[in-house]
Design a protein around this motif. Structure first.
Motif, PDB file in Angstrom:
ATOM      1  N   ARG A  24       0.814  -1.218   0.000  1.00 19.99           N
ATOM      2  CA  ARG A  24       0.000   0.000   0.000  1.00 19.99           C
ATOM      3  C   ARG A  24       0.850   1.272   0.000  1.00 19.99           C
ATOM      4  O   ARG A  24       0.398   2.318  -0.443  1.00 19.99           O
ATOM      5  CB  ARG A  24      -0.917   0.014   1.227  1.00 19.99           C
ATOM      6  CG  ARG A  24      -1.990  -1.077   1.208  1.00 19.99           C
ATOM      7  CD  ARG A  24      -3.220  -0.614   0.455  1.00 19.99           C
ATOM      8  NE  ARG A  24      -4.100   0.116   1.336  1.00 19.99           N
ATOM      9  CZ  ARG A  24      -5.036   0.950   0.907  1.00 19.99           C
ATOM     10  NH1 ARG A  24      -5.173   1.176  -0.374  1.00 19.99           N
ATOM     11  NH2 ARG A  24      -5.827   1.555   1.771  1.00 19.99           N
ATOM     12  N   ARG A  32       1.057  -0.986  -5.445  1.00 22.25           N
ATOM     13  CA  ARG A  32       0.155  -0.120  -4.680  1.00 22.25           C
ATOM     14  C   ARG A  32      -1.294  -0.334  -5.114  1.00 22.25           C
ATOM     15  O   ARG A  32      -2.197  -0.408  -4.287  1.00 22.25           O
ATOM     16  CB  ARG A  32       0.565   1.335  -4.882  1.00 22.25           C
ATOM     17  CG  ARG A  32       0.101   2.264  -3.794  1.00 22.25           C
ATOM     18  CD  ARG A  32       0.794   3.600  -3.820  1.00 22.25           C
ATOM     19  NE  ARG A  32       0.692   4.281  -5.091  1.00 22.25           N
ATOM     20  CZ  ARG A  32       1.721   4.558  -5.879  1.00 22.25           C
ATOM     21  NH1 ARG A  32       2.946   4.216  -5.515  1.00 22.25           N
ATOM     22  NH2 ARG A  32       1.570   5.172  -7.037  1.00 22.25           N
ATOM     23  N   GLY A  35      -2.557  -3.786  -3.782  1.00 25.78           N
ATOM     24  CA  GLY A  35      -2.880  -3.708  -2.355  1.00 25.78           C
ATOM     25  C   GLY A  35      -4.186  -2.979  -2.099  1.00 25.78           C
ATOM     26  O   GLY A  35      -5.001  -3.410  -1.282  1.00 25.78           O
ATOM     27  N   THR A  36      -4.396  -1.880  -2.816  1.00 26.82           N
ATOM     28  CA  THR A  36      -5.626  -1.099  -2.628  1.00 26.82           C
ATOM     29  C   THR A  36      -6.861  -1.884  -3.051  1.00 26.82           C
ATOM     30  O   THR A  36      -7.860  -1.943  -2.318  1.00 26.82           O
ATOM     31  CB  THR A  36      -5.538   0.205  -3.454  1.00 26.82           C
ATOM     32  OG1 THR A  36      -4.389   0.946  -3.048  1.00 26.82           O
ATOM     33  CG2 THR A  36      -6.785   1.043  -3.257  1.00 26.82           C
ATOM     34  N   CYS A  91      -3.589  -4.800   7.799  1.00 25.53           N
ATOM     35  CA  CYS A  91      -2.925  -3.899   6.843  1.00 25.53           C
ATOM     36  C   CYS A  91      -3.278  -2.441   7.127  1.00 25.53           C
ATOM     37  O   CYS A  91      -2.376  -1.590   7.194  1.00 25.53           O
ATOM     38  CB  CYS A  91      -3.348  -4.283   5.422  1.00 25.53           C
ATOM     39  SG  CYS A  91      -2.928  -3.056   4.169  1.00 25.53           S
ATOM     40  N   GLU A  92      -4.550  -2.159   7.308  1.00 27.58           N
ATOM     41  CA  GLU A  92      -4.963  -0.772   7.523  1.00 27.58           C
ATOM     42  C   GLU A  92      -4.464  -0.232   8.859  1.00 27.58           C
ATOM     43  O   GLU A  92      -4.129   0.961   8.982  1.00 27.58           O
ATOM     44  CB  GLU A  92      -6.488  -0.659   7.431  1.00 27.58           C
ATOM     45  CG  GLU A  92      -7.015  -0.868   6.018  1.00 27.58           C
ATOM     46  CD  GLU A  92      -6.370   0.074   4.999  1.00 27.58           C
ATOM     47  OE1 GLU A  92      -5.390  -0.341   4.344  1.00 27.58           O
ATOM     48  OE2 GLU A  92      -6.825   1.209   4.883  1.00 27.58           O
ATOM     49  N   ARG A  95      -0.800   0.459   8.283  1.00 27.49           N
ATOM     50  CA  ARG A  95      -0.638   1.633   7.402  1.00 27.49           C
ATOM     51  C   ARG A  95      -0.871   2.934   8.178  1.00 27.49           C
ATOM     52  O   ARG A  95      -0.185   3.940   7.951  1.00 27.49           O
ATOM     53  CB  ARG A  95      -1.610   1.551   6.226  1.00 27.49           C
ATOM     54  CG  ARG A  95      -1.290   2.556   5.120  1.00 27.49           C
ATOM     55  CD  ARG A  95      -2.035   2.189   3.853  1.00 27.49           C
ATOM     56  NE  ARG A  95      -3.452   2.421   3.960  1.00 27.49           N
ATOM     57  CZ  ARG A  95      -4.073   3.512   3.536  1.00 27.49           C
ATOM     58  NH1 ARG A  95      -3.384   4.475   2.969  1.00 27.49           N
ATOM     59  NH2 ARG A  95      -5.372   3.641   3.669  1.00 27.49           N
TER      60      ARG A  95
END
Length: 206
Positions: A24, A32, A35-36, A91-92, A95
């Motif tokens: 991400r 990127r 991942g998004t 992941c979030e 991030r």
């Protein structure tokens, strides 16, 4: 079974979630973008649908077998479904931790010649993970409770056992409900307290 399912799912989700977080924030547009798209699709898919689809598509349609035994194969496929789903929340969380790291540190790392992978693994991720232990604990607790969904694909699990008791032991419904509710509290409460203490101890002071 719940503890075993939670342990392997959490381990896989942590590893896959870190890889997704790296994608991400990657400077490579293709990574990127992957991942998004992955996070947006899997995070917004209902867990029950995902676990059922994983079992049906992988086992019945693609004939993928991770074990010769039916129950072990169903268990492994359920773990894959939990990893695919929970990794998006890991992941979030990571991030958001990466966003707390001062940009100057990444720029300084680039200035001394570190590559993106070296910068991410040596400078950014260690600080990011320390700052998001509390959110990761919430994801882990949610995963523990979500394991009841595994009953939908025939994996012997707490909710399946409880439904059998409620069906054949009608007089013991209240006792069965309280027993299983207490079991989940005993699993999640110490987990929250321990990880909360770790989060306080590991907090990055800026």
């Amino acid at each position: 079974m719940t503890i075993k399912l939670t342990f392997w799912s959490a381990l896989g989700a942590l590893v896959w979630g870190i890889v997704l977080a790296g994608m991400r924030v990657s400077p490579v547009p293709l990574m990127r973008g992957f991942g998004t798209v992955y996070v947006n699709i899997f995070r917004n898919t209902p867990l029950t649908v995902l676990i059922t689809a994983t079992s049906i598509v992988l086992a019945d349609t693609m004939l993928i077998e991770l074990s010769d035994r039916f129950d072990t194969n169903a268990f492994a496929l359920a773990i894959l479904g939990f990893i695919a789903y929970t990794a998006t929340f890991v992941c979030e969380a990571i991030r958001s931790g990466i966003n707390t790291v001062p940009p100057g540190q990444a720029e300084a790392a680039r200035a001394i010649g570190l590559t993106f992978i070296q910068n991410l693994t040596l400078i950014i991720l260690p600080q990011a993970i320390r700052s998001v232990i509390a959110p990761l604990a919430s994801v882990l607790i949610a995963l523990t409770k979500n394991t009841t969904v595994a009953a939908s694909v025939g994996v012997l699990e707490a909710s399946l056992l409880m439904s059998n008791i409620l069906e054949f032991e009608a007089d013991g419904r209240t006792a069965a409900f309280l027993t299983f509710a207490a079991g989940f509290v005993l699993l999640t409460l110490p987990m929250g307290l321990i990880l909360g203490a770790v989060a306080k101890r590991m907090t990055v002071k800026r």
